[in-house]
Scaffold this active site. Structure first.
Site, PDB file in Angstrom:
ATOM      1  N   ALA A 119       8.370  11.045  37.411  1.00 45.23           N
ATOM      2  CA  ALA A 119       8.707  10.919  38.831  1.00 45.23           C
ATOM      3  C   ALA A 119       9.729  11.974  39.245  1.00 45.23           C
ATOM      4  O   ALA A 119       9.577  12.627  40.291  1.00 45.23           O
ATOM      5  CB  ALA A 119       9.234   9.517  39.119  1.00 45.23           C
ATOM      6  N   TYR A 120      10.756  12.136  38.433  1.00 41.82           N
ATOM      7  CA  TYR A 120      11.806  13.109  38.738  1.00 41.82           C
ATOM      8  C   TYR A 120      11.246  14.529  38.720  1.00 41.82           C
ATOM      9  O   TYR A 120      11.487  15.323  39.644  1.00 41.82           O
ATOM     10  CB  TYR A 120      12.937  12.966  37.736  1.00 41.82           C
ATOM     11  N   ALA A 121      10.467  14.857  37.675  1.00 43.53           N
ATOM     12  CA  ALA A 121       9.896  16.197  37.560  1.00 43.53           C
ATOM     13  C   ALA A 121       8.955  16.494  38.722  1.00 43.53           C
ATOM     14  O   ALA A 121       8.948  17.607  39.262  1.00 43.53           O
ATOM     15  CB  ALA A 121       9.169  16.346  36.223  1.00 43.53           C
ATOM     16  N   SER A 132       9.111  15.285  41.732  1.00 47.63           N
ATOM     17  CA  SER A 132       9.897  15.516  42.951  1.00 47.63           C
ATOM     18  C   SER A 132      10.503  16.913  42.954  1.00 47.63           C
ATOM     19  O   SER A 132      10.591  17.567  43.994  1.00 47.63           O
ATOM     20  CB  SER A 132      10.988  14.449  43.093  1.00 47.63           C
ATOM     21  N   LYS A 133      10.896  17.389  41.784  1.00 50.91           N
ATOM     22  CA  LYS A 133      11.499  18.718  41.711  1.00 50.91           C
ATOM     23  C   LYS A 133      10.437  19.819  41.768  1.00 50.91           C
ATOM     24  O   LYS A 133      10.718  20.949  42.180  1.00 50.91           O
ATOM     25  CB  LYS A 133      12.341  18.838  40.443  1.00 50.91           C
TER      26      LYS A 133
END
Length: 246
Positions: free
Chosen positions: A154-156, A158-159
């Site tokens: 999820a974090y990757a 978004s980035k």
């Protein structure tokens, strides 16, 4: 508060702690007036401002939710009113939630999207409208996109959107003499990084790069300083700052 025309003014979102704090302090030491945007932690924001002023710099703190268009517009309004304009925008604010895809809470996914993607878009939108000629817009991404570590999907993701926004905005600002880049840190020694990790995990991540250490927030700030100042021929890029781990 007034400044001379020669002084450059920087807005740093998420500038009260961790990498954002290091960036704020580095830009201030470079001679820039820094407006630190924070979401909730006024105490830490004030500490950063006080530290900058004690070291001879100039800074203020402004509360702003980066995903709120009205709040971000007000942040730029305050900066322009107090200092005459905006030259540098560093979007360091963001959140991270970790879990496997199969177990990920979708409410948390929505929160990540709202802050990391919408927040970046909102800040960059105002920056595109207001940053003066000769300025720079710098978004903070992550090296974990290429590392593809489990639980970071999820974090990757978004980035990855942050990288796309940065590249496209750089092209959309053709003719305005404003650079737009993303900086993608590797594992960096901040409170957020250490949270929930045991010593074995930290040691493993530290040794993934050939230099065999974690990054320091100042390592990231050094690259941001370069992009914010002398690096006028670097544009539309994602710069990986991770000691060579990928």
């Amino acid at each position: 508060m007034n400044t001379t025309k020669k002084e450059r003014i920087a807005i740093v979102t998420g500038g009260s702690r961790g990498i954002g704090r290091a960036i704020s302090k580095r830009l201030a030491s470079d001679g820039q007036t820094v407006v630190i945007a924070y979401a909730n932690n006024a105490i830490e924001a004030d500490k950063t401002v006080e530290s900058i002023i004690e070291e001879g710099g100039n800074a203020i703190a402004v509360k702003a939710d980066i995903s709120d268009e009205a709040a971000v517009s007000k942040l730029f309004d305050i900066t322009e009113k107090d200092f005459g304009g905006v030259d540098i925008v560093v979007n360091s604010a963001g959140i991270m939630e970790l879990n496997t895809i199969v177990n990920f809470n979708l409410d948390k996914l929505d929160r990540i999207i709202h802050t990391n993607i919408r927040g970046t878009f909102v800040v960059d939108q105002q920056a595109a409208r207001r940053v003066r000629s000769g300025g720079a817009i710098i978004n903070i991404s992550t090296s974990v996109k290429k590392l593809a570590l489990p639980t970071y999907a999820a974090y990757a993701a978004s980035k990855g959107a942050v990288d796309a926004i940065s590249l496209i905005l750089a092209k959309e600002l053709r003719g305005k003499d404003i650079t737009v880049n993303a900086v993608a840190p590797g594992p960096t020694a901040t409170e957020l990084f250490f949270e929930g990790k045991n010593a074995e995990t930290i040691d493993h991540l530290a040794k993934m790069n050939p230099i065999e250490r974690l990054g320091a927030p100042e390592d990231i700030a050094e690259v941001v300083s370069f992009l914010a100042g002398p690096a006028r021929w670097i544009n539309g890029q994602t710069i990986y700052v991770n000691g060579g781990m990928i």
